[in-house]
Design a protein around this motif. Structure first.
Motif, mmCIF file in Angstrom:
data_model
loop_
_atom_site.group_PDB
_atom_site.id
_atom_site.type_symbol
_atom_site.label_atom_id
_atom_site.label_comp_id
_atom_site.label_asym_id
_atom_site.label_seq_id
_atom_site.Cartn_x
_atom_site.Cartn_y
_atom_site.Cartn_z
ATOM 1 N N UNK A 111 29.038 56.605 42.953
ATOM 2 C CA UNK A 111 30.382 56.165 42.570
ATOM 3 C C UNK A 111 30.562 56.163 41.051
ATOM 4 N N UNK A 112 29.526 55.784 40.318
ATOM 5 C CA UNK A 112 29.598 55.782 38.859
ATOM 6 C C UNK A 112 29.822 57.202 38.339
ATOM 7 N N UNK A 113 29.147 58.176 38.945
ATOM 8 C CA UNK A 113 29.205 59.550 38.453
ATOM 9 C C UNK A 113 30.399 60.355 38.973
ATOM 10 N N UNK A 114 31.048 59.880 40.030
ATOM 11 C CA UNK A 114 32.219 60.598 40.566
ATOM 12 C C UNK A 114 33.382 60.489 39.579
ATOM 13 N N UNK A 115 34.161 61.577 39.445
ATOM 14 C CA UNK A 115 35.365 61.494 38.594
ATOM 15 C C UNK A 115 36.299 60.386 39.095
ATOM 16 N N UNK A 141 19.555 53.003 49.287
ATOM 17 C CA UNK A 141 20.932 53.262 49.743
ATOM 18 C C UNK A 141 21.911 52.579 48.796
ATOM 19 N N UNK A 142 21.643 51.322 48.455
ATOM 20 C CA UNK A 142 22.506 50.610 47.506
ATOM 21 C C UNK A 142 22.592 51.359 46.181
ATOM 22 N N UNK A 143 21.422 51.687 45.603
ATOM 23 C CA UNK A 143 21.411 52.320 44.284
ATOM 24 C C UNK A 143 22.112 53.676 44.298
ATOM 25 N N UNK A 144 21.780 54.517 45.240
ATOM 26 C CA UNK A 144 22.377 55.861 45.271
ATOM 27 C C UNK A 144 23.882 55.768 45.528
ATOM 28 N N UNK A 145 24.305 54.832 46.381
ATOM 29 C CA UNK A 145 25.730 54.622 46.632
ATOM 30 C C UNK A 145 26.446 54.257 45.337
ATOM 31 N N UNK A 146 25.937 53.254 44.640
ATOM 32 C CA UNK A 146 26.557 52.797 43.395
ATOM 33 C C UNK A 146 26.502 53.891 42.331
ATOM 34 N N UNK A 191 30.110 53.144 28.993
ATOM 35 C CA UNK A 191 30.213 52.270 30.160
ATOM 36 C C UNK A 191 29.405 52.797 31.341
ATOM 37 N N UNK A 192 29.417 54.103 31.569
ATOM 38 C CA UNK A 192 28.660 54.670 32.690
ATOM 39 C C UNK A 192 27.157 54.469 32.500
ATOM 40 N N UNK A 193 26.679 54.553 31.273
ATOM 41 C CA UNK A 193 25.257 54.320 30.992
ATOM 42 C C UNK A 193 24.920 52.856 31.259
ATOM 43 N N UNK A 194 25.773 51.962 30.801
ATOM 44 C CA UNK A 194 25.554 50.527 31.005
ATOM 45 C C UNK A 194 25.571 50.209 32.504
ATOM 46 N N UNK A 195 26.530 50.781 33.238
ATOM 47 C CA UNK A 195 26.597 50.558 34.680
ATOM 48 C C UNK A 195 25.352 51.101 35.380
ATOM 49 N N UNK A 196 24.854 52.245 34.925
ATOM 50 C CA UNK A 196 23.642 52.823 35.503
ATOM 51 C C UNK A 196 22.453 51.900 35.292
ATOM 52 N N UNK A 234 22.561 48.684 34.838
ATOM 53 C CA UNK A 234 22.795 47.527 35.690
ATOM 54 C C UNK A 234 22.386 47.812 37.129
ATOM 55 N N UNK A 235 22.786 48.987 37.634
ATOM 56 C CA UNK A 235 22.425 49.377 39.005
ATOM 57 C C UNK A 235 20.913 49.507 39.146
ATOM 58 N N UNK A 236 20.249 50.083 38.141
ATOM 59 C CA UNK A 236 18.788 50.218 38.182
ATOM 60 C C UNK A 236 18.098 48.861 38.185
ATOM 61 N N UNK A 237 18.594 47.941 37.372
ATOM 62 C CA UNK A 237 17.989 46.608 37.328
ATOM 63 C C UNK A 237 18.149 45.889 38.662
ATOM 64 N N UNK A 238 19.317 46.013 39.282
ATOM 65 C CA UNK A 238 19.522 45.405 40.604
ATOM 66 C C UNK A 238 18.603 46.070 41.624
ATOM 67 N N UNK A 239 18.493 47.399 41.562
ATOM 68 C CA UNK A 239 17.614 48.166 42.457
ATOM 69 C C UNK A 239 16.179 47.647 42.372
ATOM 70 N N UNK A 240 15.703 47.491 41.161
ATOM 71 C CA UNK A 240 14.339 47.001 40.946
ATOM 72 C C UNK A 240 14.203 45.572 41.466
ATOM 73 N N UNK A 241 15.220 44.754 41.202
ATOM 74 C CA UNK A 241 15.159 43.341 41.592
ATOM 75 C C UNK A 241 15.163 43.148 43.108
ATOM 76 N N UNK A 242 15.878 43.998 43.855
ATOM 77 C CA UNK A 242 15.990 43.784 45.305
ATOM 78 C C UNK A 242 14.973 44.566 46.126
ATOM 79 N N UNK A 243 14.245 45.484 45.498
ATOM 80 C CA UNK A 243 13.318 46.362 46.218
ATOM 81 C C UNK A 243 12.318 45.581 47.075
#
Length: 166
Positions: A123-127, A115-120, A89-94, A96-105
């Motif tokens: 959160x994905x990587x935090x326990x 800021x959006x990508x690193x924030x998300x 799930x964390x890989x899939x979420x990553x 997804x976040x990358x695709x959104x990052x690329x799309x909104x750049x």
């Protein structure tokens, strides 16, 4: 069984990451480079290409690990996409976040998209029990702004300002 499933997960995840990293490298090659920087070793395509190569190396490592000793445990359970999805799930979420990052750049620019990508991603990587929106926000703002200033002012590489600011 767990070892076999893990090897299969590594193989599938490695292949998905490899395909994505090759696509990402190809797309990075299409980034506009100003004529003044076209002969420079560092330009606006450098960092995306470095990330793509790093992802490809990770993918190759996962594929090799998935193929190594593949035949030792040939009696595994059948592949289940939902089990693979939940385990990764964390890989899939990553992705997804990358695709959104690329799309909104292009629309919002490097700083806001980063800021959006690193924030998300933070959160994905935090326990799970230790997620902090404030920490993730601080990390995202500091790293995005610092990266922008390093590239724009020290390396003289133009980064997208965003269509909404032009």
């Amino acid at each position: 069984k767990e070892g076999h499933m893990s090897k299969r997960n590594d193989l599938i995840t490695g292949i998905v990451i490899a395909v994505f990293s090759l696509w990402y490298y190809f797309e990075a090659s299409n980034i506009r480079v100003m004529k003044a920087f076209s002969k420079s070793a560092v330009n606006s395509t450098s960092m995306p290409k470095i990330w793509a190569v790093c992802m490809l190396l990770l993918a190759i490592a996962l594929i090799v690990r998935g193929l190594r000793n593949k035949d030792k445990d040939a009696k595994g359970e059948p592949f289940s996409f939902s089990a693979w999805f939940n385990k990764n799930l964390e890989v899939v979420e990553t992705f997804g976040a990358l695709l959104i990052y690329i799309a909104i750049m292009d629309f919002v620019g490097f700083i806001i998209a980063s800021i959006f990508y690193i924030f998300v991603q933070t959160l994905i990587l935090m326990p799970k029990g230790e997620k902090s929106y404030v920490k993730a926000g601080i990390i995202a703002v500091i790293f995005s702004v610092a990266t922008y200033y390093i590239f724009v002012y020290w390396l003289a590489v133009l980064l997208p300002a965003g269509a909404i600011f032009e």
